[in-house]
Write an enzyme that holds these catalytic residues in place. Structure first.
Site, mmCIF file in Angstrom:
data_model
loop_
_atom_site.group_PDB
_atom_site.id
_atom_site.type_symbol
_atom_site.label_atom_id
_atom_site.label_comp_id
_atom_site.label_asym_id
_atom_site.label_seq_id
_atom_site.Cartn_x
_atom_site.Cartn_y
_atom_site.Cartn_z
ATOM 1 N N CYS A 164 -11.496 -13.416 -10.890
ATOM 2 C CA CYS A 164 -11.955 -13.284 -12.126
ATOM 3 C C CYS A 164 -12.759 -14.546 -12.043
ATOM 4 O O CYS A 164 -12.385 -15.736 -11.968
ATOM 5 C CB CYS A 164 -10.904 -13.574 -13.247
ATOM 6 S SG CYS A 164 -9.642 -12.151 -13.256
ATOM 7 N N CYS B 207 -25.402 -0.792 -12.896
ATOM 8 C CA CYS B 207 -24.297 -1.823 -12.874
ATOM 9 C C CYS B 207 -25.208 -3.242 -12.543
ATOM 10 O O CYS B 207 -24.371 -4.290 -12.017
ATOM 11 C CB CYS B 207 -23.220 -1.483 -11.802
ATOM 12 S SG CYS B 207 -24.213 -0.962 -10.052
#
Ligand code: SAH
Length: 452
Positions: free
Chosen positions: A80, A408
């Protein structure tokens, strides 16, 4: 200004990798773990002519968007990048990123932006987890994640992006390894049995798959392991994957089933999928359904259309559209993915789909020039590098009413949209979607149409 100097910087932007960016005395500094809006003290690690890298030492004034990460190892782990940013700020950052790439690279002035599709709960969204095994300094067997850009394992069995049940599964695997003296694989020596565990969960069906990736073909205490895992509610498939190669690639080609079915099932929308350890499947099924739902909306199907789905993977978009179209053709470079697409089509009773293995930029021109195929709608969902220009030019020649571009990478998206709009198409709608909360990635769905 020199190495090891302490500087004070206000963070103004984030890089592609989620690194904070700010200016000090005319130089641009990249500072990991800093959030837009932070005023930080940082230590210069590396200096180049116009930019440098600095290490975050202290947050002097936290950004109003800064939050306490849920995960205690958020900073060390590579997974993350922006957990220290509030979810609202993450969504705003992603929207800005798409918009500014379309303006800067695509040279679009007015962007018909819709609001980003975010998640209600931006955690626990991944249906797939791959955990490496190793030893810590004290020789204890551990599992967790590789620290960013390295292969040293940060111990962690409860990643907040995955399902809660992963922790129970990993603890059982660790207990089994300790009881049966199973050595974790050592990348340096190539010795040791246990490499990774792959866990997949069907969000709709509740089915769970555990696959142990091993440097061998057999495990000691197989029955004990299976007995401990199979009582977990939802457990459907337990298998081994054989990987004896000295490689970074996680999975080998061979799967040995130990217990239950060799696959689990799950749904995207109304379409059912069989997912085996080796198959590709979208990792965030909730957002996939919403993003592809947007693609379906943009495709504007009435039941009469011929649709091409290029870069179709396992056919998720193709099957989503097939319910509403006359005929859907899919093209994908990976033969296994096409096999899955065909199987999933027949599993769901579709008779109006056809799939081709090959490069989109070769298959479509050939079908168009030699067989004169046509399209009312073309959907593309390319990898990060975007579409090949040969493909874009064929699309323009075919003159579909609508083009739906699922992307993406908003930089290559902007480049490709510029090409299509220079060749007669109009940019009608743009909708970003957050498939990977807590990370810098953002997907975008775009509608282009033929004027008039
Ligand atoms: N919509 C798909 C995923 C698309 S990801 C799904 O839901 O399954 C992009 C896909 O493009 C990958 O499956 C990749 O294998 C494929 N690909 C990459 N280069 C390609 C090319 N030149 N031609 C066709 N497919 C390609």
């Amino acid at each position: 200004m020199k190495k090891d100097d302490l500087i004070e910087v206000t963070i103004e932007d984030l890089s592609e990798e989620g690194t904070g960016i700010g200016k000090f005395e005319g130089m641009t500094f990249f500072i990991k773990d800093a959030v837009i809006g932070d005023r930080v003290r940082a230590k210069i690690m590396k200096l180049k002519k116009t930019y440098g890298f600095a290490r975050l030492m202290e947050v002097l004034t936290p950004s109003p968007d800064r939050v306490e990460p849920l995960c205690p190892v958020a900073r060390q782990c590579g997974g993350c990048q922006i957990q220290a940013m509030s979810y609202e700020a993450q969504l705003a950052f992603k929207t800005r990123k798409v918009e500014s790439n379309l303006k800067r690279i695509g040279k679009f002035e007015e962007i018909p932006m819709e609001s980003i599709i975010g998640m209600e709960d931006p955690f626990h969204y991944r249906n797939k987890a791959q955990f490496p095994f190793g030893k810590n300094r004290d020789g204890k067997i551990i599992t967790g994640f590789y620290a960013g850009r390295t292969h040293s394992i940060i111990e962690n069995t409860s990643c907040h992006l995955g399902k809660e049940v992963n922790e129970e599964i990993l603890e059982k695997i660790l207990a089994w390894m300790n009881a049966f003296h199973v050595e974790p694989y050592n990348e340096a020596t190539g010795k040791g049995l246990m490499r990774h565990s792959l866990i997949r969960c069907g969000f709709r069906t509740g089915e769970i798959m555990v696959c142990l990736v091993i440097n061998g073909r057999k495990i000691p205490g197989e029955e004990a392991l299976v007995d401990s895992l199979k009582i977990i509610p939802g457990m459907t498939s337990i298998s081994l994957n054989v990987n004896k190669e000295k490689t970074n690639v996680i999975l080998g080609r061979e799967v040995i089933n130990l217990w239950g079915r060799p696959y689990i099932e799950d749904y995207i929308g109304e379409v059912k999928y069989q997912i085996s350890p080796l198959s590709f499947f979208q990792v965030n099924p909730v957002q996939t359904e919403r993003l592809y739902g947007k693609a379906l909306e943009y495709a504007g199907l009435t039941g009469e259309e011929t649709v091409w789905d290029l870069y179709c993977g396992i056919g998720t978009i193709s099957l989503f559209l097939a319910r509403k179209a006359r005929k859907v053709y899919g093209v994908e470079i990976i033969p296994d993915a096409i096999e899955d697409a065909r199987r999933n089509a027949s599993l769901n009773g579709f008779t109006n789909t056809e799939f081709y293995v090959g490069k989109a930029e070769e298959v479509l021109p050939e079908k168009y020039e030699k067989e004169g195929v046509r399209a009312d709608v073309i959907v593309v969902d390319p990898p990060r590098k975007g579409c090949d220009e040969t493909l874009l030019s064929t699309m323009v020649k075919m003159q579909p009413e609508r083009i739906v571009y699922v992307s993406c990478d908003s930089a290559t998206l902007a480049r490709d949209l510029r090409y299509l709009c220079d060749n007669g198409y109009e940019l009608k709608r743009v909708c970003p979607a957050d498939m990977f909360p807590q990370t810098v990635h953002v997907e975008t769905c775009v509608l282009l149409s033929k004027p008039g």
